[in-house]
Design an enzyme around this catalytic site. Sequence first.
Site, PDB file in Angstrom:
ATOM      1  N   LYS A   1      -5.613 -14.124   4.264  1.00  0.00           N
ATOM      2  CA  LYS A   1      -4.627 -14.359   5.325  1.00  0.00           C
ATOM      3  C   LYS A   1      -3.455 -13.391   5.199  1.00  0.00           C
ATOM      4  O   LYS A   1      -3.053 -12.761   6.175  1.00  0.00           O
ATOM      5  CB  LYS A   1      -4.113 -15.800   5.223  1.00  0.00           C
ATOM      6  CG  LYS A   1      -2.873 -16.073   6.036  1.00  0.00           C
ATOM      7  CD  LYS A   1      -2.403 -17.502   5.904  1.00  0.00           C
ATOM      8  CE  LYS A   1      -1.399 -17.750   4.812  1.00  0.00           C
ATOM      9  NZ  LYS A   1      -0.037 -17.254   5.070  1.00  0.00           N
ATOM     10  N   ASN A   2      -2.914 -13.275   3.983  1.00  0.00           N
ATOM     11  CA  ASN A   2      -1.690 -12.479   3.827  1.00  0.00           C
ATOM     12  C   ASN A   2      -1.926 -10.974   3.918  1.00  0.00           C
ATOM     13  O   ASN A   2      -0.976 -10.196   3.993  1.00  0.00           O
ATOM     14  CB  ASN A   2      -0.991 -12.824   2.506  1.00  0.00           C
ATOM     15  CG  ASN A   2      -0.317 -14.186   2.583  1.00  0.00           C
ATOM     16  OD1 ASN A   2      -0.268 -14.811   3.643  1.00  0.00           O
ATOM     17  ND2 ASN A   2       0.210 -14.644   1.449  1.00  0.00           N
TER      18      ASN A   2
ATOM     19  N   CYS B   1      12.528 -22.767   5.513  1.00  0.00           N
ATOM     20  CA  CYS B   1      11.278 -23.506   5.622  1.00  0.00           C
ATOM     21  C   CYS B   1      11.207 -24.431   4.432  1.00  0.00           C
ATOM     22  O   CYS B   1      12.101 -24.454   3.595  1.00  0.00           O
ATOM     23  CB  CYS B   1      10.090 -22.560   5.662  1.00  0.00           C
ATOM     24  SG  CYS B   1       9.801 -21.756   4.109  1.00  0.00           S
TER      25      CYS B   1
ATOM     26  N   ARG C   1      14.561 -18.539   2.347  1.00  0.00           N
ATOM     27  CA  ARG C   1      13.754 -17.369   2.737  1.00  0.00           C
ATOM     28  C   ARG C   1      14.432 -16.453   3.757  1.00  0.00           C
ATOM     29  O   ARG C   1      13.988 -16.331   4.896  1.00  0.00           O
ATOM     30  CB  ARG C   1      12.381 -17.818   3.246  1.00  0.00           C
ATOM     31  CG  ARG C   1      11.588 -18.493   2.165  1.00  0.00           C
ATOM     32  CD  ARG C   1      10.229 -18.907   2.632  1.00  0.00           C
ATOM     33  NE  ARG C   1       9.251 -17.824   2.569  1.00  0.00           N
ATOM     34  CZ  ARG C   1       7.964 -18.007   2.816  1.00  0.00           C
ATOM     35  NH1 ARG C   1       7.513 -19.182   3.156  1.00  0.00           N
ATOM     36  NH2 ARG C   1       7.119 -16.994   2.731  1.00  0.00           N
TER      37      ARG C   1
ATOM     38  N   ASP D   1       2.005 -18.778  -5.037  1.00  0.00           N
ATOM     39  CA  ASP D   1       1.074 -19.469  -4.136  1.00  0.00           C
ATOM     40  C   ASP D   1      -0.022 -20.229  -4.886  1.00  0.00           C
ATOM     41  O   ASP D   1      -0.836 -20.914  -4.267  1.00  0.00           O
ATOM     42  CB  ASP D   1       0.429 -18.468  -3.157  1.00  0.00           C
ATOM     43  CG  ASP D   1       1.404 -18.046  -2.052  1.00  0.00           C
ATOM     44  OD1 ASP D   1       2.498 -18.633  -1.975  1.00  0.00           O
ATOM     45  OD2 ASP D   1       1.065 -17.136  -1.270  1.00  0.00           O
TER      46      ASP D   1
ATOM     47  N   ARG E   1      -3.630 -23.606   8.413  1.00  0.00           N
ATOM     48  CA  ARG E   1      -2.922 -22.330   8.543  1.00  0.00           C
ATOM     49  C   ARG E   1      -3.520 -21.294   7.593  1.00  0.00           C
ATOM     50  O   ARG E   1      -3.475 -20.091   7.883  1.00  0.00           O
ATOM     51  CB  ARG E   1      -1.430 -22.497   8.195  1.00  0.00           C
ATOM     52  CG  ARG E   1      -0.620 -23.219   9.237  1.00  0.00           C
ATOM     53  CD  ARG E   1       0.857 -23.125   8.891  1.00  0.00           C
ATOM     54  NE  ARG E   1       1.133 -21.802   8.348  1.00  0.00           N
ATOM     55  CZ  ARG E   1       1.959 -21.553   7.344  1.00  0.00           C
ATOM     56  NH1 ARG E   1       2.618 -22.516   6.761  1.00  0.00           N
ATOM     57  NH2 ARG E   1       2.139 -20.326   6.923  1.00  0.00           N
TER      58      ARG E   1
HETATM   59  C1  UD1 Z   1       4.905 -13.574   0.972  1.00  0.00           C
HETATM   60  C2  UD1 Z   1       3.658 -14.371   1.252  1.00  0.00           C
HETATM   61  C3  UD1 Z   1       3.772 -15.778   0.664  1.00  0.00           C
HETATM   62  C4  UD1 Z   1       4.132 -15.701  -0.820  1.00  0.00           C
HETATM   63  C5  UD1 Z   1       5.341 -14.800  -1.047  1.00  0.00           C
HETATM   64  C6  UD1 Z   1       5.624 -14.547  -2.512  1.00  0.00           C
HETATM   65  C7  UD1 Z   1       2.873 -13.429   3.330  1.00  0.00           C
HETATM   66  C8  UD1 Z   1       2.644 -13.608   4.789  1.00  0.00           C
HETATM   67  N1  UD1 Z   1       3.469 -14.444   2.684  1.00  0.00           N
HETATM   68  O1  UD1 Z   1       5.982 -14.243   1.625  1.00  0.00           O
HETATM   69  O2  UD1 Z   1       2.525 -16.449   0.821  1.00  0.00           O
HETATM   70  O3  UD1 Z   1       4.435 -16.994  -1.298  1.00  0.00           O
HETATM   71  O4  UD1 Z   1       5.126 -13.509  -0.423  1.00  0.00           O
HETATM   72  O5  UD1 Z   1       4.520 -14.020  -3.142  1.00  0.00           O
HETATM   73  O6  UD1 Z   1       2.488 -12.428   2.754  1.00  0.00           O
HETATM   74  N2  UD1 Z   1      13.922 -12.589  -0.204  1.00  0.00           N
HETATM   75  C9  UD1 Z   1      15.254 -12.318   0.044  1.00  0.00           C
HETATM   76  N3  UD1 Z   1      15.564 -11.513   1.097  1.00  0.00           N
HETATM   77  C10 UD1 Z   1      14.618 -10.958   1.895  1.00  0.00           C
HETATM   78  C11 UD1 Z   1      13.261 -11.220   1.636  1.00  0.00           C
HETATM   79  C12 UD1 Z   1      12.941 -12.037   0.579  1.00  0.00           C
HETATM   80  O7  UD1 Z   1      16.127 -12.821  -0.657  1.00  0.00           O
HETATM   81  O8  UD1 Z   1      14.979 -10.227   2.841  1.00  0.00           O
HETATM   82  C13 UD1 Z   1      13.530 -13.460  -1.352  1.00  0.00           C
HETATM   83  C14 UD1 Z   1      12.822 -14.746  -0.910  1.00  0.00           C
HETATM   84  O9  UD1 Z   1      13.726 -15.761  -0.536  1.00  0.00           O
HETATM   85  C15 UD1 Z   1      12.034 -15.096  -2.152  1.00  0.00           C
HETATM   86  C16 UD1 Z   1      11.671 -13.708  -2.714  1.00  0.00           C
HETATM   87  O10 UD1 Z   1      12.564 -12.781  -2.108  1.00  0.00           O
HETATM   88  O11 UD1 Z   1      12.862 -15.771  -3.085  1.00  0.00           O
HETATM   89  C17 UD1 Z   1      10.255 -13.256  -2.444  1.00  0.00           C
HETATM   90  O12 UD1 Z   1       9.951 -13.482  -1.083  1.00  0.00           O
HETATM   91  P1  UD1 Z   1       8.990 -12.560  -0.241  1.00  0.00           P
HETATM   92  O13 UD1 Z   1       8.153 -11.725  -1.159  1.00  0.00           O
HETATM   93  O14 UD1 Z   1       9.750 -11.867   0.810  1.00  0.00           O
HETATM   94  O15 UD1 Z   1       8.044 -13.646   0.459  1.00  0.00           O
HETATM   95  P2  UD1 Z   1       7.364 -13.471   1.855  1.00  0.00           P
HETATM   96  O16 UD1 Z   1       7.084 -12.030   2.097  1.00  0.00           O
HETATM   97  O17 UD1 Z   1       8.111 -14.237   2.892  1.00  0.00           O
END
Ligand code: UD1
Length: 417
Positions: A22-23, A116, A121, A304, A396
């Site tokens: 999915k990701n 969420c 996030r 995850d 999902r």
């Molecule tokens: C992706 C995955 C999700 C997985 C996560 C971590 C997808 C669609 N989803 O989510 O399944 O659990 O990686 O492996 O690929 N953060 C910030 N600022 C930002 C972006 C992120 O502070 O602009 C923080 C987040 O709050 C979190 C950390 O960085 O604490 C990692 O998040 P991130 O890698 O961005 O997760 P996603 O990409 O949303």
Amino acid sequence: MDKIIVEGGRTLKGEVKISGAKNAALPILVSSLLTEGRNIYHNVPKLQDIESISRLLSHLGAKIESNDNTVEIDAGGLHEHEAPYDLVRKMRASVLVLGPLVARLGKARVSLPGGCAIGARPINLHLKGLSQMGASIELAHGYVEASADRLKGADIYFDIPTVTGTENLMMAAVLAEGVTLLRNAAREPEVIALADVLNQMGADIEGAGNSVITVRGVSSLHPAEVSIIPDRIEAGTFMVASALTRGDVTLLDCEPEHLRGVIHKLKLTGADIRTNGKVICVKGADRIESVDVKTLPYPGFPTDMQAQFMVLMSVAKGLSLISETVFENRFIHVSELRRMGADITVSGNAAVIKGVDKLSAAPVMATDLRASASLILAGLVAQGQTEVHRVYHLDRGYEAIEKKFEQLGAVMKRVSE
Ligand code: UD1
């Protein structure tokens, strides 16, 4: 809304085919926005999240045709630059359209995804990077508006390695003028998979999978035909299921290299794990040992997989400590597992689990995708019938989950509520 009823006490045995990730599929389908012409994607899992992203891409003007696990997307007619609230709120990954829209149309208006169940996030790092690439960014009425005539290469440092942030900026940078450096980039296999697809489309990306990615901008891309990599989290979930039920499960079409952290920890619990090419065999041990786990960005143990591993520790011998360092609020499954008899104490970002002999079935509520999977796993070893409510979270991210479990000898059925 559906619920799944799981009959506890069966030992899982047999073969299960792992679906496309999915990701990986989400950003790759979005990358179709960067070019005109027909892109063809194979091994796309049939999931709610894939439907959500398809709906968003159609709304933006892309033509989409799906046939079984193959999806064709032609974004030649891309005309709309707004990702509305209704489409984004269903799935945070919708924010991935931001970079490609600015790159291709020079503007984007995307609803802010908001918090969420597993934490705040934010997307500040996506926005900071785009702004460094010359986009003007405004936040108004719950939307982010970004515009730039042509994005320019920049030297970008991520404070935290963010997966979708890295993907978003990589897609923005491929059509930018000049060279972009993404430092402290996420190193997840899904980031590498996206870079590979973009390179097949004519992009010039080097270093994906390392913490510094170099993107040399090109003037245009062409369509590609690609296959989506296997889902390492689905694979990890079935591996835990086998260990948990003292089963003997063979996973087909998976990628052991992407699962090293999970394999390492599962072996320490006593499971016998063998890998051969795209196959992983997991034999559960009679005695499940307690093992501490800390979630980390790849190649560390995936957040995850944290909820699923916690179920295994709930019936292990002794005490284990699970620390969640990626998301601040990812223990929402704990209260439901406790209702099934698990002995878990949470303090801040750490959970102490004291293994119990047996879990007992109870009606439980799924709250997010991986938490839902953990409740199904708990149901597999609980005494009695566990009812997992609100399984739309599962749909999902897990393709045909109850069919796959049934093939392995589990007894579960889906019921409309
Ligand atoms: C992706 C995955 C999700 C997985 C996560 C971590 C997808 C669609 N989803 O989510 O399944 O659990 O990686 O492996 O690929 N953060 C910030 N600022 C930002 C972006 C992120 O502070 O602009 C923080 C987040 O709050 C979190 C950390 O960085 O604490 C990692 O998040 P991130 O890698 O961005 O997760 P996603 O990409 O949303």
